[in-house]
Design a protein around this motif. Structure first.
Motif, PDB file in Angstrom:
ATOM      1  N   ILE A  48       0.811  -1.219   0.000  1.00 40.25           N
ATOM      2  CA  ILE A  48       0.000   0.000   0.000  1.00 40.25           C
ATOM      3  C   ILE A  48       0.847   1.274   0.000  1.00 40.25           C
ATOM      4  O   ILE A  48       0.629   2.162  -0.839  1.00 40.25           O
ATOM      5  CB  ILE A  48      -1.002  -0.013   1.172  1.00 40.25           C
ATOM      6  N   PRO A  49       1.826   1.429   0.909  1.00 42.02           N
ATOM      7  CA  PRO A  49       2.640   2.653   0.864  1.00 42.02           C
ATOM      8  C   PRO A  49       3.417   2.794  -0.447  1.00 42.02           C
ATOM      9  O   PRO A  49       3.552   3.908  -0.979  1.00 42.02           O
ATOM     10  CB  PRO A  49       3.603   2.488   2.053  1.00 42.02           C
ATOM     11  N   ILE A  50       3.903   1.675  -0.969  1.00 39.67           N
ATOM     12  CA  ILE A  50       4.655   1.712  -2.238  1.00 39.67           C
ATOM     13  C   ILE A  50       3.736   2.166  -3.369  1.00 39.67           C
ATOM     14  O   ILE A  50       4.113   2.994  -4.204  1.00 39.67           O
ATOM     15  CB  ILE A  50       5.248   0.327  -2.560  1.00 39.67           C
ATOM     16  N   ILE A  51       2.506   1.633  -3.389  1.00 42.21           N
ATOM     17  CA  ILE A  51       1.548   1.995  -4.430  1.00 42.21           C
ATOM     18  C   ILE A  51       1.216   3.480  -4.374  1.00 42.21           C
ATOM     19  O   ILE A  51       1.101   4.145  -5.413  1.00 42.21           O
ATOM     20  CB  ILE A  51       0.272   1.144  -4.303  1.00 42.21           C
ATOM     21  N   LEU A  52       1.075   4.012  -3.162  1.00 40.93           N
ATOM     22  CA  LEU A  52       0.734   5.433  -3.043  1.00 40.93           C
ATOM     23  C   LEU A  52       1.859   6.324  -3.562  1.00 40.93           C
ATOM     24  O   LEU A  52       1.616   7.300  -4.288  1.00 40.93           O
ATOM     25  CB  LEU A  52       0.408   5.789  -1.600  1.00 40.93           C
ATOM     26  N   PHE A  53       3.099   5.978  -3.206  1.00 40.06           N
ATOM     27  CA  PHE A  53       4.225   6.765  -3.720  1.00 40.06           C
ATOM     28  C   PHE A  53       4.350   6.593  -5.233  1.00 40.06           C
ATOM     29  O   PHE A  53       4.702   7.545  -5.940  1.00 40.06           O
ATOM     30  CB  PHE A  53       5.523   6.364  -3.008  1.00 40.06           C
ATOM     31  N   LEU A  54       4.064   5.394  -5.736  1.00 38.86           N
ATOM     32  CA  LEU A  54       4.045   5.173  -7.188  1.00 38.86           C
ATOM     33  C   LEU A  54       2.983   6.054  -7.831  1.00 38.86           C
ATOM     34  O   LEU A  54       3.214   6.642  -8.907  1.00 38.86           O
ATOM     35  CB  LEU A  54       3.748   3.697  -7.475  1.00 38.86           C
ATOM     36  N   TYR A  55       1.831   6.163  -7.192  1.00 42.52           N
ATOM     37  CA  TYR A  55       0.742   7.014  -7.678  1.00 42.52           C
ATOM     38  C   TYR A  55       1.206   8.472  -7.811  1.00 42.52           C
ATOM     39  O   TYR A  55       0.939   9.134  -8.822  1.00 42.52           O
ATOM     40  CB  TYR A  55      -0.424   6.900  -6.706  1.00 42.52           C
ATOM     41  N   LEU A  56       1.917   8.955  -6.807  1.00 45.04           N
ATOM     42  CA  LEU A  56       2.409  10.336  -6.836  1.00 45.04           C
ATOM     43  C   LEU A  56       3.450  10.523  -7.941  1.00 45.04           C
ATOM     44  O   LEU A  56       3.413  11.511  -8.685  1.00 45.04           O
ATOM     45  CB  LEU A  56       3.005  10.711  -5.475  1.00 45.04           C
ATOM     46  N   ILE A  57       4.360   9.551  -8.062  1.00 45.73           N
ATOM     47  CA  ILE A  57       5.423   9.652  -9.073  1.00 45.73           C
ATOM     48  C   ILE A  57       4.839   9.604 -10.478  1.00 45.73           C
ATOM     49  O   ILE A  57       5.205  10.407 -11.352  1.00 45.73           O
ATOM     50  CB  ILE A  57       6.460   8.522  -8.873  1.00 45.73           C
TER      51      ILE A  57
END
Length: 291
Positions: free
Chosen positions: A264-273
């Motif tokens: 989940i945290p990785i996906i959110l940062f991926l979303y921002l990037i």
């Protein structure tokens, strides 16, 4: 008034209240269950309202009121409790502590509940004489920083209702995405319960004040920022124009299959990037057309 979409919106609200109640009783591992259910209700209410042709101002207002609780207050409460837990860990590590471990009972929920009880006893000036935790100073007042999340969520939701620019893109971080990020941290703690090694290291790192407060401040500011972010709203389903949406969806599925909630945290940062990258190429395309 009591249409099916509005009842689903109310169900979203009830899930948020249940997440708060269970969290305050120590079952922060149950909060993600209610948050997930609320996300489902939040999706279905709008979907059904559009399909049934009954979208209106009442539904819009109800949705914001429910979201304020579930995606505004709930993550604030979770972070408040996480900072309390960290304070309990710090206190029990002191040589003069009367309690040797923050994990006082066999169950995860009971241990967290005990730490919360001691904290509020000290906060209200009614310490428990038999097992004082002695929360004071930083450990007593630092958790209130978590209230930045509901504070900024309030403005985020009000802005979203009035901003006509957010049709195919979000401006600022959506409150559900913010809640998903903070909902993962209790799961890391629960997963590390009774374990040793890397799970415990990651869990304790995530609730360190310097780390958790940095996330709280960063994501609170993102909520009211003007940064365009990808919205999963498809005007068409062809690859061209939806490249970053498809990449986000496919990579998220793979990460979740491989890492479960840890993704989940990785996906959110991926979303921002991906959103920032998409904005760069969008501006470049517009510049080329105008040029």
């Amino acid at each position: 008034m009591f249409s099916l979409p509005n009842i689903l919106t109310a169900s979203n609200l009830i899930c948020g209240i249940l997440a708060i109640l269970f969290s305050m009783m120590g079952r922060i591992d149950m909060a993600p269950v209610f948050i997930t259910a609320a996300l489902l209700f939040d999706f279905l209410d709008g979907f059904l309202a559009r399909k049934m042709g009954i979208s209106g101002e009442l539904g819009k207002q109800l949705d914001s009121l429910a979201d304020m609780v579930t995606f505004g207050v709930v993550p604030g409460v979770l972070c408040f409790i996480l900072l309390i837990i960290n304070g309990g860990v710090e206190i029990t590590s002191l040589p003069e502590s009367t309690i040797s471990s923050p994990y006082l009972y066999d169950s995860f929920g009971m241990s967290v509940h005990t730490i919360i009880s001691f904290y509020f006893a000290d906060l209200t000036g009614n310490p428990i004489a038999s097992a004082p935790f002695h929360f004071s100073g930083t450990t007593l007042y630092l958790p209130f920083i978590a209230l930045l999340i509901p504070f900024f969520s309030l403005f985020r939701l009000a802005k979203f209702n009035l901003d006509t620019r957010q049709s195919d893109r979000f401006l600022g971080l959506p409150t559900p995405a913010n809640t998903l990020f903070f909902m993962a941290i209790p799961l890391f703690l629960w997963d590390a319960w009774g374990e040793t090694g890397w799970k415990v290291i990651i869990a304790e790192l995530l609730i360190k004040p310097t780390v958790l407060i940095s996330f709280i401040v960063l994501f609170s500011l993102l909520l009211v920022s003007e940064i365009p972010l990808i919205a999963l709203k498809f005007k068409h389903f062809s690859w061209k124009g939806n490249e970053f949406r498809y990449v986000l969806i496919l990579v998220s599925i793979v990460l979740f299959v491989l890492l479960s909630f840890r993704a989940i945290p990785i996906i959110l940062f991926l979303y921002l990037i991906l959103s920032i990258t998409d904005n760069f190429f969008e501006k470049k395309r517009k510049h080329e057309i105008q040029g």
